[in-house]
Design a protein around this motif. Sequence first.
Motif: not given
Length: 227
Positions: A1-8, A69-73, A77-82, A130-134
Amino acid sequence: MTFTRYAIYFMPPARAEWTKFATSWLGWDMEVGTPIAHPVIKGVDVAAVTEVPRKYGLHATMKPPFHLRDGQSVEALHDACARLAATQAPVALDGLQIARLGRFLALRPMGDEVALNALAAACVRDLDSFRAPPSEAELHRRRAHGLNARQEANLVQWGYPHVMESFRFHITLSGKLDKPTLSTVERALQSHLVPLLPAPLQINDLALVGEAKDGRFHLIHRYVLSG
């Protein structure tokens, strides 16, 4: 599934009885990504009361929703959360209680919140690359609610006003309600949910969630706190 935003998020343990009730109360199960029937409670239109928070699911926000953010995957993000979860210890709370936050109802922690606030701050800070500027439109929308100096500084630095010193852990249970409805719903939750709440409550993991194109949030992965 494709997501538009992410959160913790903190997502309560799926098998707990209070989680099952509160998830049905909201009517959306992030764990499996499906709507769920509301409980029938005399004198309460549960569907109407929970319409606004439903799409977010049963949760407490630890890092607010963000565009990648552009350039992030997502893999990075998975790896950083872990990695983050591996540095953080579980957090014990005395319990949860029903609270009025303005005109809506939520669960708020009982007792010392220092460790909890530190965990939320780590989520905001350590994953911020990982967060794109608002967008300007998002900044305008946030400022339209009226921000104090600290909240404005948070918005500029972290993309959201209610983080760091302005953070208040809460699990939203309703939209904004008029005073009579607020009292009625509060009594219903005191009767049906409060007896199920754990004391103490242990926060053992963090959840990476994603917002689908329809605005509903889905669990992507849980990361055990093992620091």
